[in-house]
Design an enzyme around this catalytic site. Sequence first.
Site, PDB file in Angstrom:
ATOM      1  N   GLU A 105      -3.551  -3.522  12.080  1.00  0.00           N
ATOM      2  CA  GLU A 105      -2.591  -3.673  10.979  1.00  0.00           C
ATOM      3  C   GLU A 105      -1.355  -4.476  11.382  1.00  0.00           C
ATOM      4  O   GLU A 105      -0.391  -3.928  11.907  1.00  0.00           O
ATOM      5  CB  GLU A 105      -2.152  -2.290  10.459  1.00  0.00           C
ATOM      6  CG  GLU A 105      -1.157  -2.401   9.306  1.00  0.00           C
ATOM      7  CD  GLU A 105      -0.730  -1.048   8.720  1.00  0.00           C
ATOM      8  OE1 GLU A 105      -1.166  -0.001   9.215  1.00  0.00           O
ATOM      9  OE2 GLU A 105       0.061  -1.079   7.770  1.00  0.00           O
ATOM     10  N   LYS A 136      -5.813   3.836  13.439  1.00  0.00           N
ATOM     11  CA  LYS A 136      -4.899   2.822  12.893  1.00  0.00           C
ATOM     12  C   LYS A 136      -3.716   2.588  13.829  1.00  0.00           C
ATOM     13  O   LYS A 136      -3.193   3.532  14.410  1.00  0.00           O
ATOM     14  CB  LYS A 136      -4.362   3.282  11.537  1.00  0.00           C
ATOM     15  CG  LYS A 136      -3.440   2.245  10.885  1.00  0.00           C
ATOM     16  CD  LYS A 136      -2.711   2.809   9.683  1.00  0.00           C
ATOM     17  CE  LYS A 136      -1.252   3.048  10.034  1.00  0.00           C
ATOM     18  NZ  LYS A 136      -0.441   3.386   8.848  1.00  0.00           N
ATOM     19  N   LYS A 156      -6.134  -4.758   8.379  1.00  0.00           N
ATOM     20  CA  LYS A 156      -5.268  -4.222   7.322  1.00  0.00           C
ATOM     21  C   LYS A 156      -3.999  -5.059   7.261  1.00  0.00           C
ATOM     22  O   LYS A 156      -2.984  -4.737   7.894  1.00  0.00           O
ATOM     23  CB  LYS A 156      -4.949  -2.749   7.620  1.00  0.00           C
ATOM     24  CG  LYS A 156      -3.947  -2.120   6.667  1.00  0.00           C
ATOM     25  CD  LYS A 156      -3.951  -0.611   6.779  1.00  0.00           C
ATOM     26  CE  LYS A 156      -2.831  -0.006   5.963  1.00  0.00           C
ATOM     27  NZ  LYS A 156      -3.000   1.421   5.729  1.00  0.00           N
TER      28      LYS A 156
END
Length: 338
Positions: free
Chosen positions: A177, A136, A219
């Site tokens: 993200e 991430k 995300k």
Amino acid sequence: MSIAELAKTIQEIAIPGKGILAADESNGTIAKRFKQIDVESTEENRRAYREILITAPKLSKFISGMILYEETLGQKTKDGVPFPEYLAKHGIVPGIKVDEGKIPLECSPEEEVTQGLDGLPERLIQYKDKGARFAKWRAVYTVSDIYPSQILIKTNAIQLARYAAICQNQGIVPIVEPEVLIDGDHSLDKCAQVTEKVQHAVFYALHQYGVKLEYIILKPSMVIAGADYQLKPPAEVVARETIKLMKRTVPAAVPSINFLSGGLSNEDATAYLNAMHKLEKCLPWYVSFSYGRALQSDCLKAWAGKRENFKKAQKALLRRAKLNGLATKGKYSERLEK
Ligand code: 13P
């Protein structure tokens, strides 16, 4: 790049009824969360708390992936099982936060840019060795009359794309993200305008850097009004505007959109996701959650730093995980909160 490896990871994460638990708070962030329950952020307290999450019985009924912080990836259960190994054995794919936090952007110092690309390929090899299969990287965007600036939008997009390309080269699925922050008194329309610009820039950069969209997870934040806006739009409006915006900006090749909760209340995060599934039965991507606070806040409170609350805390986590699992099928209702 091993396509088969990336495809398998996606297949094991994007499963109807399941989502991702983001438990990757940096030591600075977890210290803030612990402060709210009057617990000191020591290495052992962080380990003890993460053990509650990781060993929650049957969590894999609702959670298919868990994002860990670097320190946690190297920690073990009290019985000596490495956390990533425990997760894998129990049907949850271990992931790792790889960005190294934010610093002021030199040419627009009121805005922050994410760092952590230097040495990333080498770090990924070590993380993979320890069991991580996805990663991430979080980029943030403040909303105001003058922000986010064009230069921040461009810089973040390029960094997210470089990170994603590096991950895929190593057989690691990147979670991309871009978070439009909830702070401020802006309207939902303003949030939509900003999110549209941000996501166009991100997908343009992903294309330029040769990222295979079939093997990423997006995300994003939802399209909502700022936390200080005078009026809270209903769940149906958030769902409609969020899905409209995702359709405009996210190619159908992307397998899964897992929203962040970004400061929403537990109930709102679940209700908004549920409303998206009520709106349309057949969306172009799997639509789910990758929540941190909205999954963990009840659990943290129930734990309160006390070993005797271990089971109670797990129950609180499982409850929110189950409600969000239902939301990914449009089967949640407010009544279930009682
Ligand atoms: P929140 O759901 O609390 O926003 O956390 C998700 C996350 O991983 C932020 O990077």
